[in-house]
Structures are given as C-alpha cells and as structure tokens.
Design a protein around this motif. Structure first.
Motif, PDB file in Angstrom:
ATOM      1  N   ALA A  21       0.811  -1.207   0.000  1.00 15.87           N
ATOM      2  CA  ALA A  21       0.000   0.000   0.000  1.00 15.87           C
ATOM      3  C   ALA A  21       0.854   1.270   0.000  1.00 15.87           C
ATOM      4  O   ALA A  21       0.346   2.372  -0.151  1.00 15.87           O
ATOM      5  N   GLY A  22       2.180   1.097   0.198  1.00 15.43           N
ATOM      6  CA  GLY A  22       3.077   2.245   0.168  1.00 15.43           C
ATOM      7  C   GLY A  22       3.298   2.919   1.505  1.00 15.43           C
ATOM      8  O   GLY A  22       3.833   4.028   1.561  1.00 15.43           O
ATOM      9  N   ASP A  23       2.915   2.260   2.586  1.00 11.51           N
ATOM     10  CA  ASP A  23       3.124   2.836   3.917  1.00 11.51           C
ATOM     11  C   ASP A  23       4.610   2.844   4.270  1.00 11.51           C
ATOM     12  O   ASP A  23       5.375   1.997   3.815  1.00 11.51           O
ATOM     13  N   SER A  24       4.991   3.787   5.091  1.00  7.80           N
ATOM     14  CA  SER A  24       6.391   3.875   5.524  1.00  7.80           C
ATOM     15  C   SER A  24       6.693   2.783   6.551  1.00  7.80           C
ATOM     16  O   SER A  24       5.790   2.247   7.203  1.00  7.80           O
ATOM     17  N   LEU A  25       7.974   2.470   6.707  1.00  9.70           N
ATOM     18  CA  LEU A  25       8.378   1.463   7.680  1.00  9.70           C
ATOM     19  C   LEU A  25       8.021   1.898   9.096  1.00  9.70           C
ATOM     20  O   LEU A  25       7.617   1.087   9.926  1.00  9.70           O
ATOM     21  N   ARG A  26       8.150   3.190   9.362  1.00 14.60           N
ATOM     22  CA  ARG A  26       7.810   3.694  10.704  1.00 14.60           C
ATOM     23  C   ARG A  26       6.314   3.563  10.988  1.00 14.60           C
ATOM     24  O   ARG A  26       5.914   3.214  12.102  1.00 14.60           O
ATOM     25  N   ALA A  27       5.479   3.828   9.990  1.00 16.64           N
ATOM     26  CA  ALA A  27       4.027   3.690  10.166  1.00 16.64           C
ATOM     27  C   ALA A  27       3.657   2.227  10.404  1.00 16.64           C
ATOM     28  O   ALA A  27       2.807   1.917  11.246  1.00 16.64           O
ATOM     29  N   ILE A  28       4.315   1.336   9.679  1.00 21.61           N
ATOM     30  CA  ILE A  28       4.068  -0.097   9.860  1.00 21.61           C
ATOM     31  C   ILE A  28       4.487  -0.515  11.268  1.00 21.61           C
ATOM     32  O   ILE A  28       3.756  -1.239  11.957  1.00 21.61           O
ATOM     33  N   ALA A  29       5.643  -0.059  11.699  1.00 18.70           N
ATOM     34  CA  ALA A  29       6.137  -0.389  13.039  1.00 18.70           C
ATOM     35  C   ALA A  29       5.161   0.074  14.112  1.00 18.70           C
ATOM     36  O   ALA A  29       4.853  -0.675  15.047  1.00 18.70           O
ATOM     37  N   ARG A  30       4.672   1.296  13.980  1.00 16.55           N
ATOM     38  CA  ARG A  30       3.709   1.823  14.966  1.00 16.55           C
ATOM     39  C   ARG A  30       2.454   0.961  15.009  1.00 16.55           C
ATOM     40  O   ARG A  30       1.942   0.637  16.079  1.00 16.55           O
ATOM     41  N   SER A  31       1.945   0.575  13.831  1.00 13.51           N
ATOM     42  CA  SER A  31       0.706  -0.192  13.799  1.00 13.51           C
ATOM     43  C   SER A  31       0.881  -1.598  14.379  1.00 13.51           C
ATOM     44  O   SER A  31      -0.063  -2.168  14.912  1.00 13.51           O
ATOM     45  N   LEU A  32       2.093  -2.150  14.280  1.00 14.72           N
ATOM     46  CA  LEU A  32       2.357  -3.486  14.817  1.00 14.72           C
ATOM     47  C   LEU A  32       2.870  -3.455  16.247  1.00 14.72           C
ATOM     48  O   LEU A  32       3.031  -4.505  16.879  1.00 14.72           O
ATOM     49  N   GLY A  33       3.170  -2.262  16.749  1.00 11.48           N
ATOM     50  CA  GLY A  33       3.706  -2.150  18.102  1.00 11.48           C
ATOM     51  C   GLY A  33       5.130  -2.660  18.193  1.00 11.48           C
ATOM     52  O   GLY A  33       5.534  -3.230  19.203  1.00 11.48           O
ATOM     53  N   ARG A  34       5.885  -2.468  17.124  1.00 11.67           N
ATOM     54  CA  ARG A  34       7.277  -2.920  17.043  1.00 11.67           C
ATOM     55  C   ARG A  34       8.188  -1.731  16.816  1.00 11.67           C
ATOM     56  O   ARG A  34       7.755  -0.659  16.417  1.00 11.67           O
ATOM     57  N   ALA A  35       9.472  -1.942  17.033  1.00 16.64           N
ATOM     58  CA  ALA A  35      10.454  -0.909  16.752  1.00 16.64           C
ATOM     59  C   ALA A  35      10.631  -0.793  15.241  1.00 16.64           C
ATOM     60  O   ALA A  35      10.538  -1.793  14.515  1.00 16.64           O
ATOM     61  N   ALA A  36      10.873   0.409  14.776  1.00 18.48           N
ATOM     62  CA  ALA A  36      11.085   0.629  13.343  1.00 18.48           C
ATOM     63  C   ALA A  36      12.282  -0.176  12.845  1.00 18.48           C
ATOM     64  O   ALA A  36      12.289  -0.666  11.716  1.00 18.48           O
ATOM     65  N   SER A  37      13.288  -0.350  13.702  1.00 19.55           N
ATOM     66  CA  SER A  37      14.467  -1.114  13.306  1.00 19.55           C
ATOM     67  C   SER A  37      14.125  -2.583  13.041  1.00 19.55           C
ATOM     68  O   SER A  37      14.705  -3.215  12.155  1.00 19.55           O
ATOM     69  N   THR A  38      13.169  -3.126  13.774  1.00 21.86           N
ATOM     70  CA  THR A  38      12.745  -4.511  13.557  1.00 21.86           C
ATOM     71  C   THR A  38      12.112  -4.658  12.185  1.00 21.86           C
ATOM     72  O   THR A  38      12.414  -5.597  11.442  1.00 21.86           O
ATOM     73  N   ILE A  39      11.270  -3.711  11.824  1.00 21.60           N
ATOM     74  CA  ILE A  39      10.586  -3.755  10.522  1.00 21.60           C
ATOM     75  C   ILE A  39      11.598  -3.539   9.408  1.00 21.60           C
ATOM     76  O   ILE A  39      11.569  -4.235   8.382  1.00 21.60           O
ATOM     77  N   SER A  40      12.511  -2.613   9.603  1.00 21.67           N
ATOM     78  CA  SER A  40      13.540  -2.342   8.602  1.00 21.67           C
ATOM     79  C   SER A  40      14.418  -3.573   8.389  1.00 21.67           C
ATOM     80  O   SER A  40      14.719  -3.952   7.244  1.00 21.67           O
ATOM     81  N   ARG A  41      14.823  -4.208   9.468  1.00 23.91           N
ATOM     82  CA  ARG A  41      15.660  -5.409   9.390  1.00 23.91           C
ATOM     83  C   ARG A  41      14.920  -6.525   8.659  1.00 23.91           C
ATOM     84  O   ARG A  41      15.478  -7.211   7.812  1.00 23.91           O
ATOM     85  N   GLU A  42      13.660  -6.694   8.974  1.00 29.16           N
ATOM     86  CA  GLU A  42      12.851  -7.723   8.324  1.00 29.16           C
ATOM     87  C   GLU A  42      12.724  -7.444   6.828  1.00 29.16           C
ATOM     88  O   GLU A  42      12.837  -8.340   6.004  1.00 29.16           O
ATOM     89  N   ARG A  43      12.529  -6.193   6.467  1.00 27.65           N
ATOM     90  CA  ARG A  43      12.399  -5.824   5.050  1.00 27.65           C
ATOM     91  C   ARG A  43      13.703  -6.083   4.300  1.00 27.65           C
ATOM     92  O   ARG A  43      13.688  -6.534   3.156  1.00 27.65           O
TER      93      ARG A  43
END
Length: 68
Positions: A21-43
């Motif tokens: 959908a084009g959401d930012s990594l930080r927005a995804i992290a907030r919605s999942l209750g995770r750190a942005a670094s976790t989402i970035s690392r996973e990506r």
C-alpha cells in the motif's frame, strides 16, 4: 537483557499488505507495536529487488530458527 521476539506470520502478512500500500516502515512499526528497526531489518532480509513476501519470510525464519 533484552530478548528478541520474532515477527509472527500474521505480523508479516500485515507488513506485506502495508508495504504494498506504500506505507512507511515507521508507520508499519507503529501499527504493529514494534520498533522501526525490527521492521527495517525484516524488510532487508528479502532478496534485493524482490517484493517482500510474508510466506517466504516465514519459511526463511523457520529455517534459521532450526540452526544451532
């Protein structure tokens, strides 16, 4: 000592949907209750130039988890 709780399949599916959908990594992290670094690392674990796929990521995580 901090422990790392890896993403569940549901979280990976949500991440894939939000990336598409084009959401930012930080927005995804907030919605999942995770750190942005976790989402970035996973990506970054997805092969270069390939769309993030939740099922493939879950499979790779399972393989890595089995290794001693």
């Amino acid at each position: 000592m901090r422990t790392y709780n890896e993403l569940s399949l549901d979280e990976r599916v949500e991440m894939q949907r939000r990336l598409e959908a084009g959401d930012s990594l930080r927005a995804i992290a907030r919605s999942l209750g995770r750190a942005a670094s976790t989402i970035s690392r996973e990506r970054r674990r997805a092969p270069s130039g390939v769309t993030y796929l939740a099922q493939a990521a879950q499979g790779r995580a399972g393989l890595c988890r089995r290794k001693p």
